[in-house]
Design a protein around this motif. Structure first.
Motif: not given
Length: 130
Positions: A15-42
């Motif tokens: 290819t001639t039009h790719l200027q930068s490699p696709l990999f390795p991609v810079a890692p992106i920090a994961l966002q903190r997500v709260e764990t879901p609460t368990i809901q019981y059907t009564t």
């Protein structure tokens, strides 16, 4: 030099039009997500607990309001026989018939192993034909 799949030929081409490699991609920090609460059907849980049930009422099948069917007296006696702690293996607790079946099974295992060794010996050292 970088390569890509050609849509026309289906092969990998330079290819001639790719200027930068696709990999390795810079890692992106994961966002903190709260764990879901368990809901019981009564709706599926039983309304009567074992502790609050009257002494005459039977235990309920978990998740339903249906009581367990009654257990016959012969099954209760068998359960007591097999759960008794008397240092006898469970496969011999049925009485003398279980002992006989156990010994017969062990004898057939020994005969089968002898047959296997005889076959292997016969294939390893075949008889000379004159």
């Amino acid at each position: 030099m970088y390569h890509q799949l050609s849509k026309l030929t289906g092969r990998v081409v330079a290819t001639t039009h790719l200027q930068s490699p696709l990999f390795p991609v810079a890692p992106i920090a994961l966002q903190r997500v709260e764990t879901p609460t368990i809901q019981y059907t009564t709706a599926q849980l039983s309304t009567v607990t074992e502790a609050s049930a009257p002494s005459g009422q039977r235990k309920l099948i978990p998740g339903t309001n249906t009581p367990y069917p009654p257990v016959s007296e012969t099954i209760r006696k068998r359960q007591q026989l097999f759960q008794k702690d008397d240092d006898v293996p469970v496969f011999l607790k049925g009485g003398p018939v279980d002992g006989l079946l156990y010994r017969l099974t062990m004898a057939l295992c020994v005969v089968g192993l002898a047959g296997i060794f005889h076959t292997i010996y016969g294939h390893a050292f075949p008889k000379k034909q004159d």
